[in-house]
Structure formats: C-alpha cells, structure tokens
Design an enzyme around this catalytic site. Sequence first.
Site, PDB file in Angstrom:
ATOM      1  N   LYS A 151       0.842  -1.208   0.000  1.00  0.00           N
ATOM      2  CA  LYS A 151       0.000   0.000   0.000  1.00  0.00           C
ATOM      3  C   LYS A 151       0.874   1.254   0.000  1.00  0.00           C
ATOM      4  O   LYS A 151       2.065   1.196   0.326  1.00  0.00           O
ATOM      5  CB  LYS A 151      -0.883  -0.018   1.253  1.00  0.00           C
ATOM      6  CG  LYS A 151      -0.086   0.041   2.562  1.00  0.00           C
ATOM      7  CD  LYS A 151      -0.953  -0.211   3.786  1.00  0.00           C
ATOM      8  CE  LYS A 151      -0.111  -0.147   5.060  1.00  0.00           C
ATOM      9  NZ  LYS A 151      -0.866  -0.606   6.247  1.00  0.00           N
ATOM     10  N   TYR A 186      14.766  30.756   9.305  1.00  0.00           N
ATOM     11  CA  TYR A 186      13.679  31.546   9.889  1.00  0.00           C
ATOM     12  C   TYR A 186      13.792  31.648  11.404  1.00  0.00           C
ATOM     13  O   TYR A 186      14.046  30.675  12.100  1.00  0.00           O
ATOM     14  CB  TYR A 186      12.325  30.896   9.547  1.00  0.00           C
ATOM     15  CG  TYR A 186      11.947  30.995   8.087  1.00  0.00           C
ATOM     16  CD1 TYR A 186      12.006  32.202   7.390  1.00  0.00           C
ATOM     17  CD2 TYR A 186      11.517  29.868   7.393  1.00  0.00           C
ATOM     18  CE1 TYR A 186      11.639  32.291   6.059  1.00  0.00           C
ATOM     19  CE2 TYR A 186      11.142  29.944   6.059  1.00  0.00           C
ATOM     20  CZ  TYR A 186      11.202  31.165   5.387  1.00  0.00           C
ATOM     21  OH  TYR A 186      10.841  31.232   4.081  1.00  0.00           O
TER      22      TYR A 186
HETATM   23  C1  LIG Z   1      -0.057  -1.590   6.946  1.00  0.00           C
HETATM   24  C2  LIG Z   1      -0.615  -2.899   7.401  1.00  0.00           C
HETATM   25  C3  LIG Z   1       0.226  -4.009   7.633  1.00  0.00           C
HETATM   26  C4  LIG Z   1       1.728  -3.917   7.607  1.00  0.00           C
HETATM   27  O1  LIG Z   1       2.183  -3.671   8.929  1.00  0.00           O
HETATM   28  P1  LIG Z   1       3.757  -3.521   9.266  1.00  0.00           P
HETATM   29  O2  LIG Z   1       3.766  -3.224  10.719  1.00  0.00           O
HETATM   30  O3  LIG Z   1       4.229  -2.381   8.431  1.00  0.00           O
HETATM   31  O4  LIG Z   1       4.380  -4.812   8.907  1.00  0.00           O
HETATM   32  C5  LIG Z   1      -0.365  -5.220   7.933  1.00  0.00           C
HETATM   33  N1  LIG Z   1      -1.715  -5.334   8.032  1.00  0.00           N
HETATM   34  C6  LIG Z   1      -2.547  -4.285   7.858  1.00  0.00           C
HETATM   35  C7  LIG Z   1      -4.006  -4.481   8.006  1.00  0.00           C
HETATM   36  C8  LIG Z   1      -2.029  -3.031   7.553  1.00  0.00           C
HETATM   37  O5  LIG Z   1      -2.856  -1.992   7.392  1.00  0.00           O
END
Ligand SMILES: *Cc1c(COP(=O)(O)O)cnc(C)c1O
Length: 367
Positions: free
Chosen positions: A40, A255
């Site tokens: 994702k 800044y």
């Molecule tokens: C993002 C996500 C993961 C991955 O988790 P990590 O801690 O990055 O390994 C797994 N399951 C779901 C449902 C997620 O949203």
Amino acid sequence: MALSTTCLSRAETVIDLAAIAHNTRLIAEASGTAVMAVVKADAFGHGMVPVARTVLANGATWLGVTTSAEAAELRNAGINAPILSWMHLPDEDFTHAIRNRVDLGVSTVEHLDAIAALDASAYVHLKADTGLARNGATADEWRDLVRVARKYEAQGMIQVRGIWSHLHSAEDPATVPEQISRFQEALAVAGPVGLRHLANSVAALTVPESRFDMVRAGIGIYGAEARQFGLRPAMSLRARAIHVKRVPAGTGVSYRHDYVTRQDTTLLLVPLGFADGVPRLAGNRGEVWFRGARYPIAGRIAMDQFVVDISDTPASIGDEVVLFGPGDDGEPTVQDWADWALTNPHEILTGIGPRVPRRYTKELCFD
Ligand SMILES: *Cc1c(COP(=O)(O)O)cnc(C)c1O
C-alpha cells in the site's frame, strides 16, 4: 562500488531492490508461513510495481493494498498474484476489483450485501476486531457477519477465503496473547477457512503463535525499523548542496534565527524541505552525512530547503549530502529521522514528496 553523483541532479531516493528481496526471503524463512507483502501507499514510498515484482520473485505469494485503485494498478502492470484490498466503502463500485480477482477485506454486513449483490463469487476475507477498534467486526457483530457470509457463500455469491485481524501493539509482546485468543474465538465461531492471518512484520518475526497461515509484512519488507533480525533498509535519500557559504560567529540561521553560529563556520544549503517530506521537527535536532561524518541541521527546516553547519569541512556547490541510508558507514537511518521527528519510520518513508525522483540501484551510474 561508490555511488556516483554524476547521475544525481538535485535530490533523489535510491531504492535497493536487492535489500527488498533479502528482507522478503528472510521474513518467509523466519515465519515459515505464506507471506503477504503489504505494498500500500506506493509500497511505503518505494514504488509499488517494482517492489511487487521483487517480493513475488523472492518468496511472497500475496500482495496487500488498501484501495481498489492500488489493486488495479498492480493488475494493469500484469501482476497476477493474489491481492487483498481492505479499505472500501460499501457503495464503492466493486466490479473491476472482482473481475480482476482482487480479494476484499470485509468488516460489515453492509459490505457483504453490496459484494454479494454483484453475484460474481467474489473472494472475501472477514475481518474481526481483536482490540484495535478500527475496521473489523466486534465480538458482538461477528456472529452476524459470519452467518450472513456463510449464507451468501452457500448461494454461490461469495467465497470466504480468509479470516483476519490486525494487532494493536505488536511491539509489546505482553498484549499479543490476549489478541490471539480473541482471534481464536472468532475462528471458532466462523468454522473452517483457508487462510487465517493476523501478524504484521514485528509479530511475524517475534511471536510464533501469531503467524497462523500467513503473515502480512510491511515495514519489515522495507527494512526500515530499528535494525534487527538482519533486515536491510532499502531506501536512501540524498541531495546535492545547492549553496555553500562561510559565515562569522554569531550568525543567525534560517527563519526566526533559532540557530546562531558559535564560531566562524561553513553553511551548506540542502534543496529539500518539508514539502519533500523532511520533517520540520528535525530542525535543530537532526543530522546529515557529508564527506564521511555527521553534521547538525542548523535552524528551522523550510518548505524547500534547510541548512547544515559543517564547521571547517571543505565543501563545494554540488557535493553530495546523504539524509539517510542503510547506516552501514554511520550515516543516519530512517529510524534516526523517525526519532528526531517523534514519529515512526512508516511516516518518514511515505512522506517523501513527489518532487523527489526515485531511482533503483540497478539504474545507477557507478564510478
Ligand atoms: C499496513 C498494514 C500491515 C503492515 O504492517 P507492518 O507493521 O508495516 O508490517 C499489515 N496489516 C494491515 C491491516 C495493515 O494496514
């Protein structure tokens, strides 16, 4: 092999697909289960399609995404592996996802109704809430969700391919057994199912009882959490100094002059700012790597740039500055930036902005 700066223009991320391959194999071997690589958010900023191809060639058999658009991008790239997608509104058009054999994570009867109405024998993974209180049916809702799903399944309208949940505090092993037992209660209510999955990366590597039939690995694939288990960070971020100046002691920098030079010194200007994902909280706290040493960020980080105090180190416009890398030589890592910005490595990686081009190591020019 040293990276050449001749192919680095202003700034870029460099993605080491060999590290991603290594991390995938390591997680597959350590867990001894099927691995769903979570790709994702453009594979946590590493580029979804190249990462997907790499993980599938190195032991992952599933891909995980949040939206139908992400799933469609994978299918359009010719990737045929099973995909689970899990953030949907019930009134979304599921036709394309189902036609492309994308499995859907389902937490409510409303979603089930919408998917079953298409009568396309869609694959669903029913999600239980075992403590995170986000998606997932609560224990009260679970019986109903399972009953409706089994009814639609018997009618051939859907197929229940998986039962799953997500952990709320995987880094704190004391909380995991309670969630595992809630998950087991949900499984007992649901009856036999092909794929049971609960663990994220950390749980996959540290809690054997959480592994079930498959683990969902995100951050571990990218190797970005505090170096452990032999994982290798896959992303580096570097830039070229766009200005170098010598200033006297007592010079206020950036800044509001939050930083004032203590002695005569050299300031190096880096053409990356918070619009590129360099967190403002790292102003006056963070460090970068320049000519083999770490130097402090001087003053506030602006939208497009920040200043580094490099003392008396010789420097020229165009010299390479590494914001983070694997850490092998002592350069800062994504975890360091996460610490400076009071966040997690996930936010640093996914925050890199669209002005920063991405390069894969195999495309690099070498000295
Ligand atoms: C993002 C996500 C993961 C991955 O988790 P990590 O801690 O990055 O390994 C797994 N399951 C779901 C449902 C997620 O949203």
